[in-house]
Design a protein around this motif. Structure first.
Motif, short mmCIF file in Angstrom:
data_model
loop_
_atom_site.label_atom_id
_atom_site.label_comp_id
_atom_site.label_asym_id
_atom_site.label_seq_id
_atom_site.Cartn_x
_atom_site.Cartn_y
_atom_site.Cartn_z
N THR A 31 0.89 -1.31 -0.01
CA THR A 31 0.05 -0.03 0.04
C THR A 31 0.76 1.22 0.03
O THR A 31 0.27 2.35 -0.29
CB THR A 31 -0.76 0.01 1.37
OG1 THR A 31 -0.15 0.19 2.34
CG2 THR A 31 -1.87 -1.33 1.28
N GLY A 32 2.09 1.13 0.47
CA GLY A 32 3.12 2.50 0.51
C GLY A 32 2.45 3.24 1.75
O GLY A 32 3.18 4.31 1.85
N LEU A 33 1.70 2.58 2.77
CA LEU A 33 1.40 3.44 3.89
C LEU A 33 2.32 3.06 5.14
O LEU A 33 2.98 1.92 5.34
CB LEU A 33 -0.09 2.86 4.49
CG LEU A 33 -1.34 2.98 3.45
CD1 LEU A 33 -2.51 2.29 4.02
CD2 LEU A 33 -1.37 4.65 3.29
N ALA A 34 2.52 3.86 5.86
CA ALA A 34 3.68 3.95 7.10
C ALA A 34 2.91 3.16 8.23
O ALA A 34 1.52 3.00 8.21
CB ALA A 34 3.94 5.20 7.74
N SER A 35 3.45 2.52 9.12
CA SER A 35 2.67 1.67 10.20
C SER A 35 1.75 2.52 10.74
O SER A 35 0.85 2.20 11.55
CB SER A 35 3.73 1.19 11.07
OG SER A 35 4.36 1.97 11.79
N GLY A 36 2.11 3.80 11.22
CA GLY A 36 1.21 4.65 12.02
C GLY A 36 -0.13 5.07 11.29
O GLY A 36 -1.11 5.45 11.85
N THR A 37 -0.22 4.64 10.00
CA THR A 37 -1.46 4.97 9.41
C THR A 37 -2.06 3.61 8.99
O THR A 37 -3.35 3.30 9.05
CB THR A 37 -1.10 5.48 7.80
OG1 THR A 37 -0.52 6.79 8.12
CG2 THR A 37 -2.31 5.62 6.99
N LEU A 38 -1.22 2.50 8.68
CA LEU A 38 -1.76 1.03 8.38
C LEU A 38 -2.40 0.43 9.81
O LEU A 38 -3.73 0.23 9.62
CB LEU A 38 -0.64 0.12 7.87
CG LEU A 38 -0.97 -1.32 7.78
CD1 LEU A 38 -1.91 -1.38 6.54
CD2 LEU A 38 0.24 -2.05 7.60
N TYR A 39 -1.91 0.50 10.70
CA TYR A 39 -2.34 -0.33 11.90
C TYR A 39 -3.72 0.32 12.34
O TYR A 39 -4.68 -0.33 12.86
CB TYR A 39 -1.35 -0.59 12.95
CG TYR A 39 -0.23 -1.46 12.50
CD1 TYR A 39 -0.85 -3.00 12.62
CD2 TYR A 39 0.59 -1.01 12.03
CE1 TYR A 39 0.20 -3.80 12.28
CE2 TYR A 39 1.86 -2.02 11.89
CZ TYR A 39 1.58 -3.32 11.54
OH TYR A 39 2.40 -4.12 11.22
N PRO A 40 -4.03 1.64 12.32
CA PRO A 40 -5.58 2.11 12.79
C PRO A 40 -6.38 1.77 11.83
O PRO A 40 -7.30 1.27 12.24
CB PRO A 40 -5.12 3.73 12.94
CG PRO A 40 -3.69 3.89 13.17
CD PRO A 40 -2.99 2.63 12.44
#
Length: 110
Positions: A31-40
């Protein structure tokens, strides 16, 4: 479920191969998302009943890494994800026409 770009990216990644187990780092790469965006996003999808999560049964010492938490769409999640992404694509194709040009064609690259 509030459909945001990160949510759409996660749903699209999970739908690409529904049978493939996906874990956090794998989803971050897709997705190209950072963990702080992905996990929520993963937690919201799980709370909505769209996503199931299970811990991998592995000996961390033998594997040389911690156990992974694998995510997969539930049957309801598959249905809802397909519907939500289809609605987003329809909205994107009905969007405003760029100045001096024709409306964009094709599905957006989530």
């Amino acid at each position: 479920m509030r459909m945001t770009i990160p949510v759409a990216k996660v749903l699209a990644a999970l739908l690409t191969d529904r049978e493939a187990p996906r874990y956090g780092l794998d989803l971050m790469r897709l997705t190209g998302l950072a963990s702080g965006t992905l996990y929520p996003v993963l937690h919201r999808l799980q709370a909505a009943g769209w996503l199931a999560a299970d811990w991998e049964e592995v000996d961390p010492v033998a594997a040389g890494r911690p156990a992974r938490r694998y995510y997969r769409l539930t049957a309801e999640g598959v249905r809802a994800a397909r519907l939500a992404l289809a609605e987003l694509r329809a909205l994107a194709s009905d969007g405003p026409t760029p100045r001096g040009g024709a409306a964009p064609t094709g599905a957006p690259a989530w």
